[in-house]
Design a protein around this motif. Structure first.
Motif, PDB file in Angstrom:
ATOM      1  N   TYR A 273      39.051  15.214  48.975  1.00 45.12           N
ATOM      2  CA  TYR A 273      37.659  15.566  48.730  1.00 45.12           C
ATOM      3  C   TYR A 273      37.545  16.633  47.660  1.00 45.12           C
ATOM      4  CZ  TYR A 273      36.059  13.019  52.898  1.00 45.12           C
ATOM      5  OH  TYR A 273      35.765  12.053  53.817  1.00 45.12           O
ATOM      6  N   ASN A 274      36.403  16.626  46.992  1.00 44.78           N
ATOM      7  CA  ASN A 274      36.081  17.638  45.993  1.00 44.78           C
ATOM      8  C   ASN A 274      34.742  18.248  46.372  1.00 44.78           C
ATOM      9  OD1 ASN A 274      34.370  18.155  43.332  1.00 44.78           O
ATOM     10  ND2 ASN A 274      36.521  18.544  42.840  1.00 44.78           N
ATOM     11  N   LEU A 275      34.654  19.569  46.376  1.00 49.01           N
ATOM     12  CA  LEU A 275      33.456  20.231  46.872  1.00 49.01           C
ATOM     13  C   LEU A 275      32.229  19.918  46.009  1.00 49.01           C
ATOM     14  CD1 LEU A 275      32.331  22.051  49.046  1.00 49.01           C
ATOM     15  CD2 LEU A 275      32.957  24.034  47.669  1.00 49.01           C
ATOM     16  N   THR A 276      32.423  19.859  44.699  1.00 44.12           N
ATOM     17  CA  THR A 276      31.290  19.536  43.827  1.00 44.12           C
ATOM     18  C   THR A 276      30.769  18.134  44.118  1.00 44.12           C
ATOM     19  OG1 THR A 276      32.164  20.974  42.079  1.00 44.12           O
ATOM     20  CG2 THR A 276      30.543  19.308  41.439  1.00 44.12           C
ATOM     21  N   TYR A 277      31.702  17.193  44.265  1.00 39.40           N
ATOM     22  CA  TYR A 277      31.319  15.813  44.601  1.00 39.40           C
ATOM     23  C   TYR A 277      30.584  15.773  45.938  1.00 39.40           C
ATOM     24  CZ  TYR A 277      32.115  11.370  46.986  1.00 39.40           C
ATOM     25  OH  TYR A 277      31.959  10.240  47.739  1.00 39.40           O
ATOM     26  N   LEU A 278      31.093  16.490  46.912  1.00 40.21           N
ATOM     27  CA  LEU A 278      30.459  16.496  48.230  1.00 40.21           C
ATOM     28  C   LEU A 278      29.061  17.110  48.173  1.00 40.21           C
ATOM     29  CD1 LEU A 278      33.455  17.497  50.533  1.00 40.21           C
ATOM     30  CD2 LEU A 278      32.236  15.327  50.534  1.00 40.21           C
ATOM     31  N   ARG A 279      28.907  18.171  47.394  1.00 37.50           N
ATOM     32  CA  ARG A 279      27.599  18.822  47.298  1.00 37.50           C
ATOM     33  C   ARG A 279      26.550  17.841  46.762  1.00 37.50           C
ATOM     34  NH1 ARG A 279      29.158  22.749  44.544  1.00 37.50           N
ATOM     35  NH2 ARG A 279      29.337  24.299  46.198  1.00 37.50           N
ATOM     36  N   TRP A 280      26.879  17.134  45.685  1.00 39.39           N
ATOM     37  CA  TRP A 280      25.942  16.160  45.129  1.00 39.39           C
ATOM     38  C   TRP A 280      25.739  14.975  46.070  1.00 39.39           C
ATOM     39  CZ3 TRP A 280      22.686  17.026  41.366  1.00 39.39           C
ATOM     40  CH2 TRP A 280      22.968  18.017  40.415  1.00 39.39           C
ATOM     41  N   SER A 281      26.799  14.578  46.743  1.00 42.33           N
ATOM     42  CA  SER A 281      26.699  13.455  47.682  1.00 42.33           C
ATOM     43  C   SER A 281      25.769  13.795  48.841  1.00 42.33           C
ATOM     44  CB  SER A 281      28.085  13.087  48.216  1.00 42.33           C
ATOM     45  OG  SER A 281      28.926  12.622  47.190  1.00 42.33           O
ATOM     46  N   LEU A 282      25.860  15.019  49.338  1.00 45.06           N
ATOM     47  CA  LEU A 282      25.029  15.421  50.468  1.00 45.06           C
ATOM     48  C   LEU A 282      23.551  15.423  50.094  1.00 45.06           C
ATOM     49  CD1 LEU A 282      27.160  18.325  51.986  1.00 45.06           C
ATOM     50  CD2 LEU A 282      26.761  16.067  52.969  1.00 45.06           C
ATOM     51  N   TRP A 283      23.225  16.024  48.954  1.00 39.42           N
ATOM     52  CA  TRP A 283      21.816  16.041  48.556  1.00 39.42           C
ATOM     53  C   TRP A 283      21.325  14.630  48.247  1.00 39.42           C
ATOM     54  CZ3 TRP A 283      19.234  19.897  50.082  1.00 39.42           C
ATOM     55  CH2 TRP A 283      19.743  21.197  50.066  1.00 39.42           C
ATOM     56  N   GLY A 284      22.202  13.812  47.653  1.00 40.25           N
ATOM     57  CA  GLY A 284      21.820  12.423  47.372  1.00 40.25           C
ATOM     58  C   GLY A 284      21.593  11.618  48.641  1.00 40.25           C
TER      59      GLY A 284
ATOM     60  N   ARG B 246      33.003  17.887  56.232  1.00 39.98           N
ATOM     61  CA  ARG B 246      34.104  18.052  55.274  1.00 39.98           C
ATOM     62  C   ARG B 246      33.746  19.089  54.209  1.00 39.98           C
ATOM     63  NH1 ARG B 246      35.436  16.234  59.103  1.00 39.98           N
ATOM     64  NH2 ARG B 246      36.319  14.177  59.549  1.00 39.98           N
ATOM     65  N   ALA B 247      32.494  19.067  53.740  1.00 38.35           N
ATOM     66  CA  ALA B 247      32.071  20.040  52.736  1.00 38.35           C
ATOM     67  C   ALA B 247      32.161  21.459  53.289  1.00 38.35           C
ATOM     68  CB  ALA B 247      30.638  19.739  52.287  1.00 38.35           C
ATOM     69  N   HIS B 248      31.760  21.638  54.536  1.00 41.82           N
ATOM     70  CA  HIS B 248      31.823  22.962  55.143  1.00 41.82           C
ATOM     71  C   HIS B 248      33.263  23.436  55.272  1.00 41.82           C
ATOM     72  CE1 HIS B 248      32.065  25.787  58.576  1.00 41.82           C
ATOM     73  NE2 HIS B 248      31.014  26.320  57.985  1.00 41.82           N
ATOM     74  N   GLU B 249      34.164  22.547  55.677  1.00 41.43           N
ATOM     75  CA  GLU B 249      35.566  22.929  55.823  1.00 41.43           C
ATOM     76  C   GLU B 249      36.157  23.377  54.490  1.00 41.43           C
ATOM     77  OE1 GLU B 249      36.628  19.999  59.604  1.00 41.43           O
ATOM     78  OE2 GLU B 249      36.874  19.303  57.555  1.00 41.43           O
ATOM     79  N   LEU B 250      35.803  22.660  53.413  1.00 41.85           N
ATOM     80  CA  LEU B 250      36.293  23.053  52.091  1.00 41.85           C
ATOM     81  C   LEU B 250      35.672  24.372  51.636  1.00 41.85           C
ATOM     82  CD1 LEU B 250      36.429  19.734  50.010  1.00 41.85           C
ATOM     83  CD2 LEU B 250      38.345  21.191  50.637  1.00 41.85           C
ATOM     84  N   ALA B 251      34.352  24.485  51.821  1.00 42.96           N
ATOM     85  CA  ALA B 251      33.661  25.692  51.379  1.00 42.96           C
ATOM     86  C   ALA B 251      34.125  26.909  52.169  1.00 42.96           C
ATOM     87  CB  ALA B 251      32.153  25.508  51.528  1.00 42.96           C
TER      88      ALA B 251
ATOM     89  N   LEU C 198      22.349   8.748  57.940  1.00 43.96           N
ATOM     90  CA  LEU C 198      22.348  10.074  58.552  1.00 43.96           C
ATOM     91  C   LEU C 198      23.735  10.453  59.059  1.00 43.96           C
ATOM     92  CD1 LEU C 198      20.788  12.564  59.502  1.00 43.96           C
ATOM     93  CD2 LEU C 198      20.215  11.315  61.599  1.00 43.96           C
ATOM     94  N   ALA C 199      24.434   9.482  59.639  1.00 41.31           N
ATOM     95  CA  ALA C 199      25.777   9.751  60.152  1.00 41.31           C
ATOM     96  C   ALA C 199      26.749  10.073  59.007  1.00 41.31           C
ATOM     97  CB  ALA C 199      26.280   8.560  60.958  1.00 41.31           C
ATOM     98  N   MET C 200      26.610   9.378  57.882  1.00 45.00           N
ATOM     99  CA  MET C 200      27.437   9.704  56.720  1.00 45.00           C
ATOM    100  C   MET C 200      27.148  11.116  56.232  1.00 45.00           C
ATOM    101  SD  MET C 200      29.716   7.560  55.642  1.00 45.00           S
ATOM    102  CE  MET C 200      29.937   8.111  53.953  1.00 45.00           C
ATOM    103  N   LEU C 201      25.877  11.498  56.267  1.00 47.00           N
ATOM    104  CA  LEU C 201      25.504  12.858  55.876  1.00 47.00           C
ATOM    105  C   LEU C 201      26.179  13.883  56.780  1.00 47.00           C
ATOM    106  CD1 LEU C 201      23.473  14.576  54.077  1.00 47.00           C
ATOM    107  CD2 LEU C 201      21.982  14.516  56.073  1.00 47.00           C
ATOM    108  N   LEU C 202      26.170  13.618  58.090  1.00 42.74           N
ATOM    109  CA  LEU C 202      26.808  14.548  59.027  1.00 42.74           C
ATOM    110  C   LEU C 202      28.318  14.621  58.795  1.00 42.74           C
ATOM    111  CD1 LEU C 202      24.925  13.573  62.329  1.00 42.74           C
ATOM    112  CD2 LEU C 202      24.504  15.551  60.858  1.00 42.74           C
TER     113      LEU C 202
END
Length: 295
Positions: free
Chosen positions: A203-214, A177-182, A168-172
């Motif tokens: 960081y890459n936003l596409t990578y972060l998006r998939w990482s978050l849902w995963g 980071r994803a929000h800052e990029l987006a 959960l902490a990794m998700l947060l």
């Protein structure tokens, strides 16, 4: 100096994160034991003071970058409302007070708070500039909170609890980071995100998006396994905890959506504290979990 200025510098709204210190107490069934509950509450307060010390230290080192950010520039140190010298002295006093409180509770608790302060200092000076390492450090900080709560309440910390907390902490962390990029790309395509946070270059936003849902799916899966584990059923005497599974899944989904789509420059961890859907989800999960564990 106005108390409100110090309150803003200490980021009192972020103290909610230190509720993780109470997790071992709650999930061990010791919430109704006065001594254990009091000790865990003092440990949580110790982490509140320690975390505020780290926030202030971080802000003293980030003055230049914060002044380039539309919302962070309004923070007491970046805006000049709180002088650097006073901020440094305040951070030192808060750190010492947190350590002292933790030492009163238990030596192990003091060790966790001390480790958190050292980790926070390393993060503020260097580790926050390293992609992925910054998120791992955030996750480790939450694990130290949980371990401190275990020492304070005198209970063994479940590996399931550590696993769910770390994920959960990794998700947060990655969500921030994803929000800052987006947000940077939405506001100004020419903006350089690294102007306010150097680690964003890794960081890459596409990578972060998939990482978050995963991560959200994996965390939900681990929590589901916990609710069905033989040790869990034996401890609580029921399998009813399984009915709470949809609530953390919905909460994490809402957080990911906020991280990727919210147009505000504020951190998604701050936005979710104000989001009515998140509040409702967390409130219902807490109430239902307490009902299963204690009633």
């Amino acid at each position: 100096m106005a108390a409100a200025t110090w309150a803003r510098a200490m980021r009192l709204h972020q103290w909610v994160k230190n509720a993780f210190v109470l997790a071992p107490l709650v999930f061990a069934g010791h919430l109704t034991m006065a001594r254990d509950a009091a000790a865990a509450a003092v440990a949580a307060l110790a982490f509140c003071l320690a975390s505020s010390a780290v926030y202030i230290l971080n802000d003293t080192l980030d003055v230049a970058a914060d002044r380039l950010h539309p919302s962070k520039r309004l923070r007491p140190i970046a805006s000049g409302a709180l002088p650097l010298a006073s901020a440094r002295r305040g951070a030192a006093l808060l750190a010492l007070a947190g350590l002292a409180l933790a030492a009163i509770v238990a030596p192990g608790c003091a060790l966790m708070v001390g480790g958190y302060l050292l980790l926070g200092a390393a993060y503020s000076w260097r580790l926050k500039h390293l992609a992925l390492v910054d998120a791992l450090v955030i996750a480790l900080g939450f694990l130290l909170r949980v371990l401190a709560g275990g020492f304070a309440a005198g209970v063994a910390v479940s590996p399931w609890l550590l696993g769910c907390t770390g994920l959960l902490a990794m998700l947060l962390g990655l969500g921030k980071r994803a929000h800052e990029l987006a947000w940077s790309s939405q506001v100004d395509a020419a903006r350089q995100p690294t102007a306010t946070r150097a680690a964003l270059s890794g960081y890459n936003l596409t990578y972060l998006r998939w990482s978050l849902w995963g991560l959200g799916a994996i965390t939900t899966g681990v929590y589901a396994l916990y609710t069905r584990a033989a040790t869990t059923v034996a401890l609580f005497g029921t399998t009813d905890l399984v009915w709470t599974i949809p609530l953390p899944a919905l909460g994490m989904g809402r957080f990911v959506w906020l991280a990727l789509n919210d147009a505000s420059p504020a951190s998604p961890t701050e936005t979710m504290l104000k989001d009515p859907w998140m509040r409702a989800c967390v409130a219902v999960w807490v109430a239902s979990t307490l009902a299963v564990v204690y009633w």
